[in-house]
Design an enzyme around this catalytic site. Structure first.
Site, mmCIF file in Angstrom:
data_model
loop_
_atom_site.group_PDB
_atom_site.id
_atom_site.type_symbol
_atom_site.label_atom_id
_atom_site.label_comp_id
_atom_site.label_asym_id
_atom_site.label_seq_id
_atom_site.Cartn_x
_atom_site.Cartn_y
_atom_site.Cartn_z
ATOM 1 N N THR A 20 1.150 -1.123 -0.309
ATOM 2 C CA THR A 20 0.130 -0.131 0.202
ATOM 3 C C THR A 20 0.759 1.668 -0.391
ATOM 4 O O THR A 20 2.365 1.567 0.277
ATOM 5 C CB THR A 20 -0.826 0.353 1.405
ATOM 6 O OG1 THR A 20 -0.223 -0.231 2.171
ATOM 7 C CG2 THR A 20 -2.265 -1.107 1.288
ATOM 8 N N ASP A 21 0.594 2.480 -0.903
ATOM 9 C CA ASP A 21 0.955 3.800 -0.401
ATOM 10 C C ASP A 21 0.372 4.384 0.791
ATOM 11 O O ASP A 21 -0.224 4.093 2.038
ATOM 12 C CB ASP A 21 0.784 4.851 -2.026
ATOM 13 C CG ASP A 21 -1.184 4.862 -2.039
ATOM 14 O OD1 ASP A 21 -1.586 4.666 -0.838
ATOM 15 O OD2 ASP A 21 -0.794 4.568 -3.019
ATOM 16 N N ALA A 22 1.075 5.209 0.710
ATOM 17 C CA ALA A 22 0.124 6.503 1.399
ATOM 18 C C ALA A 22 -1.092 6.645 2.330
ATOM 19 O O ALA A 22 -1.153 6.826 3.446
ATOM 20 C CB ALA A 22 1.103 7.606 1.596
ATOM 21 N N GLY A 23 -1.451 6.514 1.148
ATOM 22 C CA GLY A 23 -3.369 6.743 1.548
ATOM 23 C C GLY A 23 -3.351 5.821 1.497
ATOM 24 O O GLY A 23 -4.746 5.304 1.690
ATOM 25 N N VAL A 25 -3.963 2.548 -0.114
ATOM 26 C CA VAL A 25 -4.603 1.841 -0.779
ATOM 27 C C VAL A 25 -3.450 1.215 -1.771
ATOM 28 O O VAL A 25 -2.731 1.714 -1.763
ATOM 29 C CB VAL A 25 -5.664 2.204 -2.446
ATOM 30 C CG1 VAL A 25 -6.499 3.348 -1.321
ATOM 31 C CG2 VAL A 25 -4.220 3.478 -2.871
#
Length: 138
Positions: A20-23, A25
């Site tokens: 996942t990324d910082a968001g 997702v």
């Protein structure tokens, strides 16, 4: 009740935090990793290990083209299913359609079109897929 198409290979994938990324997702490039795993397992299900292909048949499959269409995000800890379906088999290449689906409801999160090319391990030039391998794809 509908039954899954038996010609479509399915491989389960769990989304890990590292995907996942910082968001929160799934990072866009991870979908390529998920699809690579499914193609590897598709090949394994037909009796071929990639290291054996390299060592015994002197060929490897390399990605020549990939196109992705993102529809919905996957999130941390989601259970996914990655499909793998041969769209076109050529003498030295295979075109796949793959989908990353949410396992809970089979909704398509990402659709992927991939061409892999069979290449010689010494020259890395395209080479016809060896007959025993082709036969296992039928």
């Amino acid at each position: 009740m509908t039954h899954p198409d038996p010609s479509v290979f399915r491989w389960p994938v769990r989304v890990y935090y590292e995907d996942t990324d910082a968001g929160g997702v799934v990072y866009h490039a991870r979908y390529l990793n998920f699809c690579e795993r499914a193609r590897t397992e598709w090949l394994r299900a037909r009796g071929w290990e990639q290291d054996a292909l390299r060592d015994q048949q002197k060929v490897v499959f390399v990605v020549a083209r990939a196109s992705l269409e993102y529809r919905r995000p996957a999130r941390f800890n989601d259970a996914l299913t990655v499909t793998c379906e041969v769209e076109r088999l050529r003498s030295a290449a295979i075109d796949f359609t793959q989908r990353v689906e949410h396992s809970a409801d089979s909704s398509v999160l990402c659709e992927v079109s991939v061409r892999v090319v069979c290449v010689d391990t010494q020259t890395f030039r395209p080479k016809p897929i060896p007959e025993p391998i082709l036969e296992s794809f039928a």
